[in-house]
Enzyme design. Structure first.
Site, PDB file in Angstrom:
ATOM      1  N   LYS A  37       0.816  -1.200   0.000  1.00 23.46           N
ATOM      2  CA  LYS A  37       0.000   0.000   0.000  1.00 23.46           C
ATOM      3  C   LYS A  37       0.851   1.251   0.000  1.00 23.46           C
ATOM      4  O   LYS A  37       0.371   2.375  -0.067  1.00 23.46           O
ATOM      5  CB  LYS A  37      -0.981   0.004   1.161  1.00 23.46           C
ATOM      6  CG  LYS A  37      -0.389  -0.144   2.533  1.00 23.46           C
ATOM      7  CD  LYS A  37      -1.519  -0.292   3.550  1.00 23.46           C
ATOM      8  CE  LYS A  37      -0.985  -0.839   4.849  1.00 23.46           C
ATOM      9  NZ  LYS A  37      -2.024  -0.863   5.882  1.00 23.46           N
TER      10      LYS A  37
ATOM     11  N   ILE B 128       9.308   3.330  -4.077  1.00 29.23           N
ATOM     12  CA  ILE B 128      10.746   3.501  -3.915  1.00 29.23           C
ATOM     13  C   ILE B 128      11.492   2.285  -4.452  1.00 29.23           C
ATOM     14  O   ILE B 128      11.013   1.150  -4.323  1.00 29.23           O
ATOM     15  CB  ILE B 128      11.095   3.735  -2.425  1.00 29.23           C
ATOM     16  CG1 ILE B 128      12.556   4.160  -2.267  1.00 29.23           C
ATOM     17  CG2 ILE B 128      10.781   2.519  -1.582  1.00 29.23           C
ATOM     18  CD1 ILE B 128      12.857   4.725  -0.885  1.00 29.23           C
ATOM     19  N   VAL B 129      12.635   2.514  -5.081  1.00 29.08           N
ATOM     20  CA  VAL B 129      13.550   1.438  -5.458  1.00 29.08           C
ATOM     21  C   VAL B 129      14.736   1.535  -4.514  1.00 29.08           C
ATOM     22  O   VAL B 129      15.483   2.514  -4.537  1.00 29.08           O
ATOM     23  CB  VAL B 129      14.008   1.554  -6.922  1.00 29.08           C
ATOM     24  CG1 VAL B 129      15.084   0.513  -7.219  1.00 29.08           C
ATOM     25  CG2 VAL B 129      12.829   1.369  -7.870  1.00 29.08           C
ATOM     26  N   ASP B 130      14.880   0.513  -3.684  1.00 30.77           N
ATOM     27  CA  ASP B 130      15.921   0.491  -2.653  1.00 30.77           C
ATOM     28  C   ASP B 130      16.925  -0.605  -3.008  1.00 30.77           C
ATOM     29  O   ASP B 130      17.831  -0.402  -3.799  1.00 30.77           O
ATOM     30  CB  ASP B 130      15.257   0.265  -1.296  1.00 30.77           C
ATOM     31  CG  ASP B 130      16.200   0.429  -0.120  1.00 30.77           C
ATOM     32  OD1 ASP B 130      17.417   0.517  -0.331  1.00 30.77           O
ATOM     33  OD2 ASP B 130      15.716   0.465   1.024  1.00 30.77           O
TER      34      ASP B 130
ATOM     35  N   THR C 147      12.415  -6.446  -4.404  1.00 23.80           N
ATOM     36  CA  THR C 147      10.968  -6.591  -4.577  1.00 23.80           C
ATOM     37  C   THR C 147      10.567  -6.548  -6.045  1.00 23.80           C
ATOM     38  O   THR C 147       9.846  -7.429  -6.538  1.00 23.80           O
ATOM     39  CB  THR C 147      10.228  -5.488  -3.795  1.00 23.80           C
ATOM     40  OG1 THR C 147      10.546  -5.591  -2.411  1.00 23.80           O
ATOM     41  CG2 THR C 147       8.725  -5.619  -3.978  1.00 23.80           C
TER      42      THR C 147
ATOM     43  N   ASP D 184       6.078   5.178   4.832  1.00 24.13           N
ATOM     44  CA  ASP D 184       5.763   4.934   6.235  1.00 24.13           C
ATOM     45  C   ASP D 184       6.918   4.245   6.949  1.00 24.13           C
ATOM     46  O   ASP D 184       7.860   3.761   6.324  1.00 24.13           O
ATOM     47  CB  ASP D 184       4.523   4.051   6.349  1.00 24.13           C
ATOM     48  CG  ASP D 184       4.831   2.587   6.034  1.00 24.13           C
ATOM     49  OD1 ASP D 184       4.703   1.737   6.936  1.00 24.13           O
ATOM     50  OD2 ASP D 184       5.219   2.293   4.880  1.00 24.13           O
TER      51      ASP D 184
ATOM     52  N   LYS E 262      17.053   5.013  -4.443  1.00 25.35           N
ATOM     53  CA  LYS E 262      18.129   5.249  -3.473  1.00 25.35           C
ATOM     54  C   LYS E 262      19.482   4.880  -4.065  1.00 25.35           C
ATOM     55  O   LYS E 262      19.614   3.882  -4.766  1.00 25.35           O
ATOM     56  CB  LYS E 262      17.903   4.419  -2.211  1.00 25.35           C
ATOM     57  CG  LYS E 262      16.906   4.991  -1.241  1.00 25.35           C
ATOM     58  CD  LYS E 262      16.932   4.189   0.055  1.00 25.35           C
ATOM     59  CE  LYS E 262      15.933   4.720   1.063  1.00 25.35           C
ATOM     60  NZ  LYS E 262      15.976   3.940   2.332  1.00 25.35           N
TER      61      LYS E 262
ATOM     62  N   GLY F 260      16.074  -3.212  -4.726  1.00 26.82           N
ATOM     63  CA  GLY F 260      15.654  -3.733  -6.022  1.00 26.82           C
ATOM     64  C   GLY F 260      15.098  -5.138  -5.950  1.00 26.82           C
ATOM     65  O   GLY F 260      14.576  -5.659  -6.945  1.00 26.82           O
TER      66      GLY F 260
ATOM     67  N   GLU G 117       5.802   1.802  -8.171  1.00 27.83           N
ATOM     68  CA  GLU G 117       6.341   1.509  -6.842  1.00 27.83           C
ATOM     69  C   GLU G 117       6.798   2.819  -6.208  1.00 27.83           C
ATOM     70  O   GLU G 117       7.268   3.726  -6.908  1.00 27.83           O
ATOM     71  CB  GLU G 117       7.510   0.524  -6.968  1.00 27.83           C
ATOM     72  CG  GLU G 117       8.253   0.198  -5.688  1.00 27.83           C
ATOM     73  CD  GLU G 117       7.416  -0.545  -4.663  1.00 27.83           C
ATOM     74  OE1 GLU G 117       6.433   0.057  -4.182  1.00 27.83           O
ATOM     75  OE2 GLU G 117       7.752  -1.687  -4.320  1.00 27.83           O
TER      76      GLU G 117
END
Length: 230
Positions: free
Chosen positions: A79, A148-150, A154, A206, A178, A152, A146
């Site tokens: 979410k 955020i790409v952190d 997910t 969040d 990031k 990668g 999405e």
């Protein structure tokens, strides 16, 4: 041009580079209206809400140019991505309405998928997918939205599951990428900002369900992490 080889998914080929936010570039939270329930835990603003909205409008324009006249299926990753997704599709609808060009197809079809790979601020390494039958995306142009790409992880794992059903094309839209040594090098195609490796909240981001309602993207304080960590 909407067509793109499936094997180019996650490589960012041909993309417009994101807005680069240098390390240690922040605004003082005291210069913004911060709700009382957030104030003790936020002292630095990374992306003011107005800047976020303007940047998302530009992403919507780029997406419109890429897919105009094509049947576009947009997947919202729930979410966390909901706020970014809602803003993006509002701009997409408005841009098509006033573009002056006629199209025989709607600007997009929306879909929702729930993915989970984080607890606290750490990737668990296990991806849980809750969605309808992904086979509906066979031979469709798909845009994954999405927040955020952190690392990668997910989007890489979800991308592999989506590739298996045979979409016509696959791209990624994300508000933030990031710069982190933990990344598997996955890149988005429509990216708002490139930021340093800090944990952010606000504007739909969040920390264990807290701070989604804050209007700006802020850096989470150590006090907040200690208080709200599960």
């Amino acid at each position: 041009m909407a067509s793109k080889p499936i094997e180019d998914y996650g490589k960012g080929k041909g993309r417009i580079e994101p807005m680069y936010i240098p390390d240690n570039t922040f605004y003082n939270a005291d210069d913004f209206l911060v709700p009382p329930h957030c104030k003790p835990y936020i002292d630095k603003i990374l992306l003011p809400g107005g800047l976020v909205k303007d940047r998302v409008e530009k992403l919507a324009y780029d997406i419109h140019r890429t897919y105009f006249g094509e049947e576009l299926h947009i997947i919202c990753i729930l979410k966390g991505s909901r706020g970014f997704f809602n803003l993006l599709i509002d701009y997409l609808a408005t841009i098509q309405k006033y573009s002056g060009r006629e199209s025989s197809v709607p600007p997009f079809f929306e879909h929702y998928v729930r993915l989970k790979s984080y607890q606290n601020d750490n990737s668990t390494g296990q991806l849980t997918v809750l969605s309808d039958d992904l086979s509906i995306f066979r031979d469709k142009h798909v845009l994954i939205v999405e927040d955020i790409v952190d690392t990668g992880f997910t989007l890489t794992e979800f991308g592999e599951r989506l590739k298996a059903v045979g979409p016509k094309s696959m791209r990624i839209a994300t508000l933030v990428e990031k710069r982190t040594d933990r990344s598997n090098s996955l890149k988005g195609d429509f990216v708002g900002f490139s930021i340093e490796d800090v944990w952010i909240v606000g504007c739909c981001y969040d920390f264990n369900e807290m701070f989604r309602d804050f209007d700006h993207v802020a850096v989470l304080s150590d006090a907040a992490r200690k208080k709200f960590e599960k």
